[in-house]
Design a protein around this motif. Structure first.
Motif, PDB file in Angstrom:
ATOM      1  N   ILE A   1       0.954  -1.052   0.159  1.00  0.00           N
ATOM      2  CA  ILE A   1      -0.038  -0.294   0.099  1.00  0.00           C
ATOM      3  C   ILE A   1       0.857   1.589   0.187  1.00  0.00           C
TER       4      ILE A   1
ATOM      5  N   THR B   1       6.771 -10.899   4.019  1.00  0.00           N
ATOM      6  CA  THR B   1       7.379 -11.194   5.333  1.00  0.00           C
ATOM      7  C   THR B   1       7.050 -11.988   6.676  1.00  0.00           C
TER       8      THR B   1
ATOM      9  N   GLY C   1       1.870 -11.584   9.979  1.00  0.00           N
ATOM     10  CA  GLY C   1       2.577 -10.146   9.119  1.00  0.00           C
ATOM     11  C   GLY C   1       1.495  -8.816  10.280  1.00  0.00           C
TER      12      GLY C   1
ATOM     13  N   ASN D   1      -3.538  -6.792  13.697  1.00  0.00           N
ATOM     14  CA  ASN D   1      -3.068  -7.183  11.606  1.00  0.00           C
ATOM     15  C   ASN D   1      -4.465  -8.250  11.154  1.00  0.00           C
TER      16      ASN D   1
HETATM   17  C1  LIG Z   1       2.746  -7.402   4.638  1.00  0.00           C
HETATM   18  S1  LIG Z   1       1.811  -6.911   6.216  1.00  0.00           S
HETATM   19  C2  LIG Z   1       0.358  -8.051   5.049  1.00  0.00           C
HETATM   20  C3  LIG Z   1      -0.846  -7.208   5.802  1.00  0.00           C
HETATM   21  O1  LIG Z   1      -1.748  -6.356   5.131  1.00  0.00           O
HETATM   22  C4  LIG Z   1      -2.699  -7.714   5.365  1.00  0.00           C
HETATM   23  O2  LIG Z   1      -4.102  -6.873   4.881  1.00  0.00           O
HETATM   24  P1  LIG Z   1      -5.064  -6.673   3.933  1.00  0.00           P
HETATM   25  O3  LIG Z   1      -4.816  -8.005   3.214  1.00  0.00           O
HETATM   26  O4  LIG Z   1      -6.400  -6.325   4.382  1.00  0.00           O
HETATM   27  O5  LIG Z   1      -4.480  -5.066   3.137  1.00  0.00           O
HETATM   28  C5  LIG Z   1      -3.182  -8.582   6.952  1.00  0.00           C
HETATM   29  O6  LIG Z   1      -3.555  -7.595   7.355  1.00  0.00           O
HETATM   30  C6  LIG Z   1      -1.156  -8.715   6.624  1.00  0.00           C
HETATM   31  O7  LIG Z   1      -1.051  -9.383   7.487  1.00  0.00           O
END
Ligand SMILES: CSC[C@H]1O[C@H](OP(=O)(O)O)[C@H](O)[C@@H]1O
Length: 410
Positions: free
Chosen positions: A56, A207, A274, A286
């Motif tokens: 992001i 990660t 993560g 998370n």
């Molecule tokens: C390596 S960070 C990934 C982290 O982001 C995910 O959330 P999203 O898919 O909603 O952006 C998730 O919490 C992962 O642990």
């Protein structure tokens, strides 16, 4: 648009071409979406066509890079451009609230550029555009190297610290896409992971899934990875499973509701997840469902590991209570709208189109937080690119400010 090679969420050709892999369509369709400026950047992040805390931040900054390189004649001076960059980064910050990497990158960019102009008051617009490009390229390179360090440190920590369970007679359920493990070589290292934290959530390697990749490099077929589906977006069944099959890492998909039964029936060396934001005391935001995995891990005395670069650690946020939790739209939970999921295939063509994507009874109320908070006392270790941070069992929280000072020598 050429068919992309898999597993690269972000494709950037400096200075002005950026495309992202549309993760709403994976694994069934590998489609690249062009990002031509900050409006596209905001849209693909908010819609979760690109997601994952590091990814992001990287896409947000690169969308700004392509934006300002498109028509630099819009600004007469570097100071005018800095005003635009300041407004643009605050706009990009409104795309998703929880992952701190976005806010860390935008603030660091603003601060860096402001001090650059202060030191070089005659900097030209094109020179400032170049600095922003260099900042974005450095983010891509640093995230990949951070993840590879996290992977190596985490894989070593598991082998040295996680209780090594004797192999059991029960073989894993063979992964259909790789050679089924013969019962004579049961896994001696089992880890469970949640959501997607791999190459699709970062600039590459990953990660928590980066730790799985590094562990696979070290122990090979003795590793077996369990991944949860991770409703409602299905990051696990659609993205993590896709990455594990691609890398031929022995793996088994389970539903979110199976995690406790897995730990009760299979000796598991660690749960590795993560982070979107780690507070100064170690409380961690998370993907929704992480907290209950930590509770199950605690009940079964299984190490619970958080894998996060320091760009995901927010020393300005004292505890988990201070982390904003994003709530996603109801239809992302009760329908498959916008997302490709297996059971909305054309099996029931006779049904009205809406029924083919509806996953719950019409009219039911929903609660759809995208994240939850795991309290620090349930976390065994935080694996960063600078080292693995632990605390004594008697400590309920981490001192991450102290860890930062020690690891960064400040
Ligand atoms: C390596 S960070 C990934 C982290 O982001 C995910 O959330 P999203 O898919 O909603 O952006 C998730 O919490 C992962 O642990």
């Amino acid at each position: 648009m050429p068919k992309p090679s898999a597993l690269q969420a972000i494709r950037f050709e400096p200075p002005g071409t950026l495309t992202v892999l549309d993760q709403l369509l994976l694994p069934y369709d590998e489609t690249l979406v062009p990002v031509t400026g900050i409006d596209d950047g905001h849209r693909v992040i908010k819609a979760m066509q690109v997601r994952g805390a590091p990814a992001i931040a990287i896409v947000a900054i690169l969308s700004l890079v392509v934006d300002i390189h498109a028509r630099p004649e819009r600004w007469a001076t570097a100071s005018e451009l800095l005003v635009y960059i300041t407004e643009a980064t605050h706009y990009l910050e409104t795309s998703r609230p929880t992952a701190v990497n976005l806010f860390e990158a935008t603030k660091r960019l603003r601060d860096t550029l402001a001090s650059t102009i202060h030191v070089h008051p005659n900097l030209s617009v094109s020179e400032l555009c170049q600095r922003v490009l260099e900042f974005g390229e450095a983010m891509l390179a640093r995230d990949l190297s951070d993840n590879q360090r996290i992977g190596a440190l985490g894989a070593t920590w598991i082998q040295e610290q996680a209780p090594h369970r004797a192999p059991e007679c029960k073989p894993e359920v063979p992964n259909a896409s790789v050679q089924p493990r013969s019962p004579s070589t049961p896994a001696t290292w089992r880890i469970l992971t949640h959501c997607n934290t791999g190459a699709l959530a970062t600039a590459g390697w990953g990660t928590a899934l980066g730790i799985a990749r590094s562990l696979f490099q070290q122990v090979g077929e003795q590793l077996h990875v369990y991944c949860t589906e991770t409703r409602p977006y299905m990051q696990g069944s659609r993205l993590t499973a896709y990455e594990l099959v691609h890398d031929k890492i022995p793996a088994t998909l389970i539903t979110d509701s199976m995690a406790a039964a897995l730990l009760a029936s299979r000796t598991t060396n660690a749960i590795v997840v993560g982070a979107d934001r780690v507070a100064a005391n170690g409380d961690t935001a998370n993907k929704i469902g992480t907290y209950q995995l930590a509770v199950v891990a605690h009940h079964h005395n299984v190490p619970f590991m958080v894998a996060a670069p320091w760009t995901s650690i927010d020393l300005t946020t004292p505890s988990g209570a201070d982390i904003p939790i994003e709530e996603r739209p109801s239809d992302e939970m009760v329908t498959a709208k916008g997302r490709v999921v297996p059971h909305t295939s054309s099996l029931h063509t006779e049904l009205p189109a809406d029924a083919r994507v509806r996953l719950a009874a019409p009219g039911i109320a929903t609660w759809n937080p995208a994240f939850d908070i795991t309290p620090a006392h349930l976390i065994s270790a935080i694996v960063t690119e600078r080292g693995v941070i632990t605390k004594s069992d008697s400590q309920a929280t981490f001192d991450l400010a102290g860890s930062h000072a020690r690891l960064f020598g400040v």
